[in-house]
Motif scaffolding. Structure first.
Motif, short mmCIF file in Angstrom:
data_model
loop_
_atom_site.label_atom_id
_atom_site.label_comp_id
_atom_site.label_asym_id
_atom_site.label_seq_id
_atom_site.Cartn_x
_atom_site.Cartn_y
_atom_site.Cartn_z
N ALA A 12 32.51 41.04 34.21
CA ALA A 12 32.50 41.82 35.45
C ALA A 12 31.92 43.21 35.21
O ALA A 12 31.09 43.71 36.00
CB ALA A 12 33.91 41.92 36.01
N GLU A 13 32.33 43.84 34.11
CA GLU A 13 31.81 45.17 33.80
C GLU A 13 30.33 45.11 33.46
O GLU A 13 29.55 45.97 33.90
CB GLU A 13 32.60 45.77 32.63
CG GLU A 13 32.18 47.20 32.29
CD GLU A 13 33.03 47.82 31.21
OE1 GLU A 13 32.78 48.98 30.85
OE2 GLU A 13 33.97 47.14 30.71
N LEU A 14 29.92 44.11 32.71
CA LEU A 14 28.51 43.95 32.35
C LEU A 14 27.63 43.83 33.59
O LEU A 14 26.55 44.42 33.66
CB LEU A 14 28.34 42.71 31.47
CG LEU A 14 26.90 42.32 31.11
CD1 LEU A 14 26.31 43.32 30.13
CD2 LEU A 14 26.86 40.90 30.53
N LEU A 15 28.11 43.07 34.58
CA LEU A 15 27.32 42.81 35.78
C LEU A 15 27.52 43.88 36.85
O LEU A 15 26.84 43.84 37.89
CB LEU A 15 27.69 41.44 36.35
CG LEU A 15 27.36 40.25 35.44
CD1 LEU A 15 28.01 38.97 35.98
CD2 LEU A 15 25.86 40.07 35.32
N GLY A 16 28.44 44.78 36.65
CA GLY A 16 28.70 45.80 37.65
C GLY A 16 29.40 45.26 38.88
O GLY A 16 29.17 45.75 40.00
N LEU A 17 30.27 44.27 38.69
CA LEU A 17 30.98 43.65 39.81
C LEU A 17 32.38 44.24 39.95
O LEU A 17 33.05 44.51 38.95
CB LEU A 17 31.10 42.14 39.59
CG LEU A 17 29.79 41.36 39.43
CD1 LEU A 17 30.10 39.88 39.15
CD2 LEU A 17 28.91 41.49 40.66
N ARG A 18 32.80 44.40 41.19
CA ARG A 18 34.17 44.86 41.45
C ARG A 18 35.06 43.62 41.56
O ARG A 18 35.07 42.94 42.59
CB ARG A 18 34.23 45.67 42.74
CG ARG A 18 33.59 47.04 42.62
CD ARG A 18 33.88 47.87 43.83
NE ARG A 18 33.27 47.31 45.03
CZ ARG A 18 33.60 47.64 46.27
NH1 ARG A 18 34.58 48.51 46.49
NH2 ARG A 18 32.96 47.12 47.30
N VAL A 19 35.77 43.33 40.50
CA VAL A 19 36.55 42.10 40.39
C VAL A 19 38.03 42.42 40.27
O VAL A 19 38.42 43.35 39.56
CB VAL A 19 36.08 41.26 39.18
CG1 VAL A 19 37.03 40.09 38.92
CG2 VAL A 19 34.66 40.74 39.40
N ARG A 20 38.83 41.63 40.96
CA ARG A 20 40.28 41.69 40.82
C ARG A 20 40.79 40.29 40.47
O ARG A 20 40.48 39.32 41.16
CB ARG A 20 40.93 42.18 42.12
CG ARG A 20 42.44 42.18 42.10
CD ARG A 20 43.04 42.87 43.31
NE ARG A 20 42.59 42.31 44.57
CZ ARG A 20 43.18 42.54 45.75
NH1 ARG A 20 44.21 43.36 45.82
NH2 ARG A 20 42.70 41.99 46.85
N LEU A 21 41.52 40.17 39.38
CA LEU A 21 42.14 38.90 38.99
C LEU A 21 43.54 38.86 39.58
O LEU A 21 44.37 39.74 39.30
CB LEU A 21 42.19 38.77 37.47
CG LEU A 21 40.85 38.91 36.73
CD1 LEU A 21 41.05 38.73 35.23
CD2 LEU A 21 39.82 37.93 37.26
N ARG A 22 43.81 37.83 40.41
CA ARG A 22 45.08 37.79 41.16
C ARG A 22 45.88 36.55 40.78
O ARG A 22 45.54 35.43 41.19
CB ARG A 22 44.82 37.78 42.67
CG ARG A 22 44.13 39.02 43.19
CD ARG A 22 44.22 39.10 44.70
NE ARG A 22 45.59 39.30 45.15
CZ ARG A 22 45.94 39.52 46.42
NH1 ARG A 22 44.99 39.58 47.36
NH2 ARG A 22 47.20 39.69 46.76
N PRO A 23 46.95 36.70 40.00
CA PRO A 23 47.82 35.55 39.74
C PRO A 23 48.57 35.16 41.00
O PRO A 23 49.08 36.02 41.74
CB PRO A 23 48.78 36.07 38.67
CG PRO A 23 48.77 37.57 38.84
CD PRO A 23 47.41 37.93 39.34
N VAL A 24 48.62 33.87 41.30
CA VAL A 24 49.28 33.37 42.50
C VAL A 24 50.12 32.16 42.14
O VAL A 24 49.98 31.59 41.05
CB VAL A 24 48.27 33.00 43.61
CG1 VAL A 24 47.48 34.22 44.06
CG2 VAL A 24 47.32 31.90 43.14
N ARG A 25 50.99 31.76 43.05
CA ARG A 25 51.81 30.57 42.87
C ARG A 25 51.69 29.68 44.10
O ARG A 25 51.79 30.16 45.23
CB ARG A 25 53.28 30.96 42.65
CG ARG A 25 53.56 31.50 41.26
CD ARG A 25 53.55 30.38 40.22
NE ARG A 25 53.73 30.90 38.87
CZ ARG A 25 52.73 31.13 38.02
NH1 ARG A 25 51.48 30.91 38.41
NH2 ARG A 25 52.97 31.57 36.80
#
Length: 297
Positions: A62-75
């Motif tokens: 994500a940092e390499l590509l310049g993307l704004r990413v959020r990893l969201r754990p869900v159930r």
């Protein structure tokens, strides 16, 4: 970029550990094809469990590509999710989307086993015409009465001519989905009728939506059928509904190419041809980039 009337600005993926590699390929394709859009796009990745090394690797890409990413754990809801025929529990993660996003934004959901080749702004700009979701009619299961989808559909009272969508690309109005309990009813259907599930979340969503979904242009979710038909997993049986040559021709101009079926190109299971070559080029770019990640790890 849509902005002034509640149009979607958020892109959502859902994965498990085994789909972290194709996810990064999808990200690279997105960056190449939508450089201006990705500068302003928020990307969420839903997951139940990912290993710390995988999470670190995703952040690095994500940092390499310049993307704004959020990893969201869900159930997911605690029911049994059918996973026969090559499925996984992660197939059902998109079903939590309406309950996660309460801010009024529309959501574009994409499967991880695809590549983006066209400008997604036109898709984000697509009106839903009051429908809770928009999708592309499934190339291999265009109607319920043909193909492998929704086994036992006649017992459910579904007309054979009812059109059936592929859930790998979904434009979602979360508020409307909550109002109609669309995704909630899909989960209830899974719990009550697992015998009618063959294509995982897709069957449940098609049952819940019935005919109340907006049809998207096929270029937003095209399959590489010229290659898939040379595998043991895919047969085309609906020539009378959609000529096969039209679907094959679509591969050349598709804005999203979806590598559905077990013939995954990152596993070298997709026969040689333009689609496989295009995927290999992106996969090579990902692996070359990861030499930098390995060097810093």
């Amino acid at each position: 970029m849509p902005s002034n009337d509640g149009e979607a600005t958020r892109l959502v993926f859902a994965i498990d550990e085994s789909y972290s590699l194709p996810l990064t390929v999808a990200w690279h394709s997105l960056r190449v094809s939508n450089s201006e859009l990705t500068d302003r796009l928020s990307i969420d990745v839903l997951y139940e469990e990912l290993s710390p090394p995988t999470i670190e690797r995703l952040w690095w890409h994500a940092e390499l590509l310049g993307l704004r990413v959020r990893l969201r754990p869900v159930r997911l809801e605690p029911i049994r999710y059918p996973t026969a025929f090559g499925g996984a529990q992660a197939n059902y993660l998109r079903l939590v989307i309406p309950e996660l996003y309460l801010d009024g934004e529309r959501i574009l959901y994409l499967d991880a086993d695809l590549v983006v080749r066209g400008d997604l702004r036109a898709l984000f700009d697509t009106g839903l015409d009051g429908r809770p979701i928009a999708a592309v009619r499934d190339p291999l299961n265009p109607v319920v009465g043909r193909g492998r989808a929704l086994p036992g559909w006649s017992k459910l009272g579904i007309p054979p001519e009812q059109e059936y969508f592929n859930s790998g690309v979904l434009l979602i109005d979360p508020a409307r989905c909550r109002e109609e309990r669309l995704f909630a009813r899909a989960v209830e259907f899974i719990a009550a009728h697992p015998e009618h599930i063959r294509l995982w979340d897709q069957d449940a969503l098609n049952w819940a939506a019935a005919d109340q979904w907006k049809r998207l242009d096929p270029r937003w979710n095209a399959f590489p059928l010229s290659a898939l038909l040379r595998t043991p997993w895919v047969r085309y049986t609906t020539e009378d509904l959609v000529p096969l040559q039209d679907l094959v021709r679509l591969e050349e101009t598709a804005a999203v190419l979806h590598f559905a079926s077990p013939a995954k190109p990152w596993k070298n299971l997709l026969p040689d041809g333009p689609a496989a070559d295009a995927y290999r080029a992106l996969l090579t770019a990902v692996r070359d980039a990861e030499l930098g990640f390995t060097a810093t790890a």
